[in-house]
Design a protein around this motif. Structure first.
Motif, mmCIF file in Angstrom:
data_model
loop_
_atom_site.group_PDB
_atom_site.id
_atom_site.type_symbol
_atom_site.label_atom_id
_atom_site.label_comp_id
_atom_site.label_asym_id
_atom_site.label_seq_id
_atom_site.Cartn_x
_atom_site.Cartn_y
_atom_site.Cartn_z
ATOM 1 N N LEU A 45 -8.414 -4.578 3.076
ATOM 2 C CA LEU A 45 -7.277 -4.646 2.169
ATOM 3 C C LEU A 45 -7.610 -4.200 0.744
ATOM 4 O O LEU A 45 -6.714 -4.109 -0.085
ATOM 5 C CB LEU A 45 -6.734 -6.077 2.122
ATOM 6 C CG LEU A 45 -5.934 -6.519 3.354
ATOM 7 C CD1 LEU A 45 -5.803 -8.041 3.380
ATOM 8 C CD2 LEU A 45 -4.565 -5.867 3.357
ATOM 9 N N ASP A 46 -8.863 -3.927 0.461
ATOM 10 C CA ASP A 46 -9.230 -3.545 -0.901
ATOM 11 C C ASP A 46 -8.574 -2.226 -1.285
ATOM 12 O O ASP A 46 -8.442 -1.318 -0.445
ATOM 13 C CB ASP A 46 -10.741 -3.420 -1.037
ATOM 14 C CG ASP A 46 -11.438 -4.768 -0.940
ATOM 15 O OD1 ASP A 46 -10.750 -5.790 -1.138
ATOM 16 O OD2 ASP A 46 -12.652 -4.801 -0.659
ATOM 17 N N PRO A 47 -8.195 -2.068 -2.538
ATOM 18 C CA PRO A 47 -7.578 -0.807 -2.981
ATOM 19 C C PRO A 47 -8.495 0.378 -2.750
ATOM 20 O O PRO A 47 -9.719 0.281 -2.898
ATOM 21 C CB PRO A 47 -7.331 -1.042 -4.484
ATOM 22 C CG PRO A 47 -7.254 -2.529 -4.620
ATOM 23 C CD PRO A 47 -8.220 -3.085 -3.603
ATOM 24 N N ALA A 48 -7.889 1.506 -2.409
ATOM 25 C CA ALA A 48 -8.668 2.704 -2.114
ATOM 26 C C ALA A 48 -8.745 3.630 -3.311
ATOM 27 O O ALA A 48 -9.477 4.617 -3.281
ATOM 28 C CB ALA A 48 -8.043 3.460 -0.938
ATOM 29 N N GLY A 49 -8.025 3.347 -4.393
ATOM 30 C CA GLY A 49 -8.025 4.230 -5.544
ATOM 31 C C GLY A 49 -6.999 5.330 -5.396
ATOM 32 O O GLY A 49 -6.313 5.444 -4.383
ATOM 33 N N GLY A 50 -6.905 6.193 -6.402
ATOM 34 C CA GLY A 50 -5.924 7.271 -6.393
ATOM 35 C C GLY A 50 -6.403 8.474 -5.625
ATOM 36 O O GLY A 50 -7.590 8.586 -5.291
ATOM 37 N N PRO A 51 -5.513 9.427 -5.367
ATOM 38 C CA PRO A 51 -5.873 10.584 -4.556
ATOM 39 C C PRO A 51 -6.564 11.685 -5.339
ATOM 40 O O PRO A 51 -6.984 12.669 -4.770
ATOM 41 C CB PRO A 51 -4.509 11.072 -4.045
ATOM 42 C CG PRO A 51 -3.560 10.696 -5.146
ATOM 43 C CD PRO A 51 -4.082 9.405 -5.704
ATOM 44 N N GLU A 52 -6.683 11.543 -6.691
ATOM 45 C CA GLU A 52 -7.243 12.622 -7.484
ATOM 46 C C GLU A 52 -8.674 12.935 -7.035
ATOM 47 O O GLU A 52 -9.480 12.048 -6.766
ATOM 48 C CB GLU A 52 -7.253 12.253 -8.971
ATOM 49 C CG GLU A 52 -5.873 12.170 -9.591
ATOM 50 C CD GLU A 52 -5.147 10.893 -9.225
ATOM 51 O OE1 GLU A 52 -3.921 10.846 -9.374
ATOM 52 O OE2 GLU A 52 -5.825 9.947 -8.778
ATOM 53 N N GLY A 53 -8.970 14.241 -7.011
ATOM 54 C CA GLY A 53 -10.328 14.662 -6.698
ATOM 55 C C GLY A 53 -10.648 14.743 -5.231
ATOM 56 O O GLY A 53 -11.797 14.986 -4.863
ATOM 57 N N THR A 54 -9.655 14.524 -4.366
ATOM 58 C CA THR A 54 -9.947 14.580 -2.932
ATOM 59 C C THR A 54 -9.985 16.016 -2.421
ATOM 60 O O THR A 54 -10.474 16.271 -1.335
ATOM 61 C CB THR A 54 -8.914 13.774 -2.120
ATOM 62 O OG1 THR A 54 -7.605 14.213 -2.467
ATOM 63 C CG2 THR A 54 -9.037 12.298 -2.441
ATOM 64 N N GLY A 55 -9.457 16.953 -3.203
ATOM 65 C CA GLY A 55 -9.720 18.358 -2.952
ATOM 66 C C GLY A 55 -8.899 19.016 -1.872
ATOM 67 O O GLY A 55 -7.895 18.498 -1.394
ATOM 68 N N ILE A 101 0.873 -1.176 0.000
ATOM 69 C CA ILE A 101 0.000 0.000 0.000
ATOM 70 C C ILE A 101 0.907 1.221 0.000
ATOM 71 O O ILE A 101 1.539 1.549 1.006
ATOM 72 C CB ILE A 101 -0.944 0.009 1.219
ATOM 73 C CG1 ILE A 101 -1.837 -1.240 1.186
ATOM 74 C CG2 ILE A 101 -1.786 1.275 1.235
ATOM 75 C CD1 ILE A 101 -2.812 -1.333 2.359
ATOM 76 N N GLY A 102 0.988 1.869 -1.147
ATOM 77 C CA GLY A 102 1.918 2.978 -1.325
ATOM 78 C C GLY A 102 1.400 4.290 -0.771
ATOM 79 O O GLY A 102 0.276 4.398 -0.261
ATOM 80 N N VAL A 103 2.229 5.317 -0.897
ATOM 81 C CA VAL A 103 1.913 6.638 -0.357
ATOM 82 C C VAL A 103 0.637 7.193 -0.979
ATOM 83 O O VAL A 103 -0.209 7.761 -0.284
ATOM 84 C CB VAL A 103 3.096 7.592 -0.572
ATOM 85 C CG1 VAL A 103 2.700 9.031 -0.298
ATOM 86 C CG2 VAL A 103 4.269 7.192 0.326
ATOM 87 N N ALA A 104 0.480 7.060 -2.292
ATOM 88 C CA ALA A 104 -0.709 7.606 -2.959
ATOM 89 C C ALA A 104 -1.978 6.990 -2.402
ATOM 90 O O ALA A 104 -2.969 7.693 -2.152
ATOM 91 C CB ALA A 104 -0.616 7.373 -4.467
ATOM 92 N N GLU A 105 -1.966 5.692 -2.186
ATOM 93 C CA GLU A 105 -3.163 5.043 -1.665
ATOM 94 C C GLU A 105 -3.404 5.418 -0.204
ATOM 95 O O GLU A 105 -4.552 5.605 0.217
ATOM 96 C CB GLU A 105 -3.059 3.520 -1.808
ATOM 97 C CG GLU A 105 -4.347 2.817 -1.371
ATOM 98 C CD GLU A 105 -4.331 1.328 -1.631
ATOM 99 O OE1 GLU A 105 -5.252 0.650 -1.127
ATOM 100 O OE2 GLU A 105 -3.416 0.843 -2.336
#
Length: 404
Positions: free
Chosen positions: A291-301, A8-12
């Protein structure tokens, strides 16, 4: 513990933070107690933090909605808990916090106060300092039961022993006689017998009235053993702040590593890799069903968080969302000041000036779209504060510079 190791990387991690801590626009709500629960608890050392933490995560909730949750609906309660820090917590979490943190704190505080009293010779003719202190606590509690609510000054007027003064460092140049009213009230509060009620002022005031808990909330809280209480708190922290190294949980709770490991043992957790270009790969924990992927950070504002907000204060290792900005945003004691967020990471700081303007300083290039969103959020927070001027209790370098 599961053997599967996911990365789980920084972006996630930033994406999880933005959504679960309600920084993302789509995750915001006007349910004040729900906001607190999303973060486990709201930091309350500085009273303004509670209100501004809600403002940052709400749609239209005003300070009156926070006051209603605290003092009318009473779905939130102030209490000392993790690391002897003041929090505002959902009432359903109070039994777990009482058993996992406050009970042990009550013992430590009582021992400290009794030692000071004994050194000063207080209670020598009443069976010892500890017995004397216990008797004063009981008398104070009886006064509160009779009155329903009172300030410390009102209580000391009715119970003269509260006006006792003790020199905690005799012979030292910095020593000053200290009144014991606060000691007694803190001790009773840590025991879960009294609570901090409505303040004697606006929402930034820290001068509270006190009330017996049985007069403040309906029915007694169910007592919990310390072990299950710690497990419940650890699970809530992992849901809100995971994945993270176990050392972050140890720091956040203030427990020993042995207590942390015992708390985690009944939980179904998984180890995950936490890769970070700055520091390499660490091992973290997450609940096994998370453990499911959370997606990318885009659009979190964009978001403007106040000093001591529970999001940046939720981890010991903050580099993955803070970057290199700590020297400007923290004081020397480790207290964070007001921060500007974009897509799950800290990108600057802010302060309120005397004329009410929210002054911003971006510490990295975030682009025109982000700058516009941050400016809009600053305007919203300024309107939310209205005529109130907020100065953080703990000043940080950038906040001082911006507020001048």
């Amino acid at each position: 513990m599961r053997s599967t190791m996911r990365s789980i990387g920084v972006a996630e991690r930033r994406a999880r933070l933005a959504v679960r801590h309600r920084l993302a626009a789509a995750a915001r709500t006007d349910e004040v107690a729900g906001i607190a629960g999303s973060l486990v608890a709201l930091h309350a050392t500085d009273p303004a933090t509670v209100f501004l933490s809600v403002a940052a995560r709400s749609l239209t909730a005003a300070h009156t909605d926070v006051e209603a949750a605290l003092y009318e609906d009473r779905t939130l309660l102030r209490m000392l808990a993790m690391r002897r820090t003041m929090f505002v917590v959902p009432v359903e979490l109070v039994p777990a916090l009482q058993a996992s943190c406050a009970d042990a704190l009550a013992v430590r505080q009582r021992r400290t106060y009794a030692r000071y009293l004994e050194q000063a010779g207080v209670g020598a003719d009443a069976g010892g300092a500890d017995a004397w202190l216990a008797d004063v606590e009981e008398a104070t509690h009886r006064v509160l039961l009779a009155r329903g609510a009172a300030t410390g000054a009102q209580l000391s007027a009715q119970e003269p022993r509260l006006r006792t003064k003790v020199d905690t460092a005799p012979g030292k140049s910095y020593s000053r006689p200290t009144g014991i009213t606060t000691w007694v009230l803190v001790s009773l509060a840590c025991q879960g017998r009294i609570v901090r009620g409505r303040p004697n002022g606006s929402w930034i005031s820290s001068q509270y009235q006190w009330a017996p808990i049985e007069a403040w909330l309906p029915g007694p809280f169910p007592a919990m053993p310390a072990g299950p209480a710690r497990t419940e708190l650890a699970a809530r922290w992992l849901r809100a702040f995971g994945p993270a190294p176990v050392t972050d949980l140890k720091w956040w709770t203030g427990w020993s590593m042995g207590e942390v490991r015992k708390a985690l043992a009944p939980l179904d957790v998984a180890e995950v890799e936490l890769p970070d270009e700055r520091t390499g790969t660490a091992t973290g924990l997450v609940l096994a069903d998370d453990l499911d992927p959370a997606g990318g950070p885009e659009g979190t504002g964009a978001a403007l968080l106040p000093a001591l907000d529970p999001t940046p204060m939720g981890w010991q290792d903050r580099g993955w969302f803070l970057g290199e900005h700590a020297p400007l945003l923290f004081d020397r004691s480790g207290n964070i000041g007001p921060t500007v967020w974009w897509e799950g990471r800290v990108v600057g700081g802010w302060a309120q000036r005397g004329d009410g303007e929210i002054a911003l300083r971006l510490l990295e290039d975030v682009g025109a779209e982000a700058e516009a969103a941050i400016e809009a959020e600053a305007g919203r927070i300024g309107r939310w504060c209205g005529d109130v001027r907020v100065t953080p209790r703990f000043r940080t370098p950038l906040e001082r510079e911006l507020s001048s």
